[in-house]
Design an enzyme around this catalytic site. Structure first.
Site: not given
Ligand code: EPZ
Length: 419
Positions: A22-23, A117, A122, A307, A399
């Protein structure tokens, strides 16, 4: 509202095939906005999130057809809208990954702020700061990101303070058509990020450093059409492997590359499972033993993935011994613990750490899914509990898991979808 009814007790056994990741599929679909020629994608999973992304792309003018061999054909030669509306983005915050492609090819984008969420606030500051560094002007008003780059984006050196998966993906896609070279330090190197980069290079992009935390992208004038087979879903595969280990079972999962999930494999071995690893399959045998408790600490790839934390918590609930689970990525990713406690689990939450004392048995009760991977944790708990577990709000699980009750039934589970 649909629910899942699970009767506990089976020892899972048999063979299933992992769906496409998915990702990986989500950013790869968004990347099709970058090219004015036809693209063919295979192994795209049939999931609610994928349907949401396809609705978003078609609303912009993307032509999408699915052929009788389940291949997706996309054509972005006449995109006429650069808008990702709130009503679509709110159901799937990963829609934010259309921002980079729209901006770098069409020099403008209106994307709803994804909002938070269940698992955390996020924020998207890494996405926005990176695009500004590449020359975009960005105004946030009425809950929308309005990004403009009238003369296109320019290459820049980016060093985000956190590792962000979709942040890396958005900025990498923006850099592909920018003028000059972009460096992304502290880049995410999850297998899904790597799969996106390989897809972009197949369309004529010039990305190097794939799989490392430093990506170098030399901008090109335009991409050309092509095709891509999406990698297997390591989180889906990991979920079924943990379910098999928790029930003392013996299963084989095909169409998955063990090299994408080494940290998870090590934890499964630590829990007492015997694993056989092929180039495109993983076989796990727990030989009807009760798993041993495993400690874990989530961190960016290649460390243990956030995850998979919820799934291992379910296993730890009935494992022998005590365990400590530390969640370093998201601020609120222990909600499944509250539902597991209702099933009798002995879990103590202390900020980002969950302490679990393994017990013999969970009890099947009504529980509520709160987010995608929490739902998976409750399914595993239902498989190992006595009696029947009813899981509500299972739209969360649809999802990210394709035909979950079909795949689990094939492995011997008693599971049904009820209204
Ligand atoms: C991706 O989300 C995945 N989703 C998530 O999977 C996964 O849990 C996550 O990466 C971590 O591996 C998809 O790929 C669609 P991040 P993402 O940006 O990109 C902070 C699932 O279960 N952050 O790597 O949104 C954030 O708050 C989903 O399939 C900022 O502060 O995660 C978090 O603490 C859930 N500012 C950390 O970084 C930003 O601009 C990592 O988030 C972006 C992120």
């Amino acid at each position: 509202m649909q629910k899942l009814a699970i009767t506990g007790g089976p020892v899972l056994s048999g063979e299933i095939t992992a769906s496409g990741a998915k990702n990986a599929a989500l950013p790869i679909l968004a990347a099709c906005l970058l090219v004015a020629e036809p693209v063919t994608l295979t192994n795209v999973p049939h999931l609610a999130d994928i349907s949401t992304m396809l609705s978003l792309l078609t609303s912009m003018g993307m032509r999408v057809t699915l052929d009788d061999k389940n291949a997706l054909h996309l054509d972005a030669s006449d995109i006429h809208h650069y808008l990702a509306p709130y009503d679509l983005v709110k159901t799937m915050r990963a829609s934010i990954v259309v921002l980079g492609p729209l901006l770098t090819r069409f020099h403008e984008a209106f994307v709803s702020l994804p909002g938070g969420c269940a698992i955390g606030a996020r924020p998207v500051n890494i996405h926005i700061d990176g695009l500004i560094a590449m020359g975009a002007s960005i105004h946030i008003e009425n809950g929308y990101i309005h990004a403009k780059a009238p003369n296109g984006l320019k290459g820049a050196v980016l060093s985000p303070e956190l590792v962000s998966v979709t942040g890396t993906e958005n900025l990498m896609m923006a850099a592909v058509l920018a003028s000059g070279t972009t460096v992304i330090n502290n880049a995410a190197c999850e297998p899904e990020v790597q799969d996106l980069a390989h897809f972009l290079n197949a369309l004529g992009a010039k990305i190097s450093g794939i799989g490392t935390s430093r990506l170098v992208i030399d901008g090109v004038k335009a991409l050309h059409g092509g095709s891509h087979h999406v990698i297997g879903d390591r989180i889906e595969a990991g979920t079924y492997l943990v379910a098999a280990a928790a029930t003392g079972g013996h299963i084989r999962i095909n169409a998955i590359n063990p090299g994408t999930m080494e940290a998870v494999i090590l934890k499964l071995q630590e829990s007492g499972a015997k694993l056989e690893l092929g180039t495109d399959f993983i076989e796990l045998n727990m030989a009807k033993k009760r798993p041993k408790a495993v400690n874990l600490r989530t961190a960016p790839h290649p460390a243990f993935p956030t995850d998979m934390q919820a799934q291992f918590m379910a296993l730890n609930c009935i494992a022998t011994g005590n365990s400590t689970m530390i969640e370093t990525i998201f601020e609120n990713r222990f909600m499944h613990a509250l539902e597991l406690q209702r099933m009798g689990a002995s879990i103590r939450l202390d900020g980002h750490t969950a302490h679990c004392e393994g017990i013999e048995q969970l009890t099947g009760v009504h529980v509520m899914a709160t987010d995608l991977r929490a739902s998976a944790s409750l399914v595993i708990a239902g498989l190992i509990a006595t009696g029947q577990t009813i899981i509500e709000r299972i739209y969360h699980i649809d999802r990210g898991y394709e035909r979950i009750e079909e795949k689990l039934s094939k492995l011997g589970a008693t599971i049904a979808r009820i209204n």
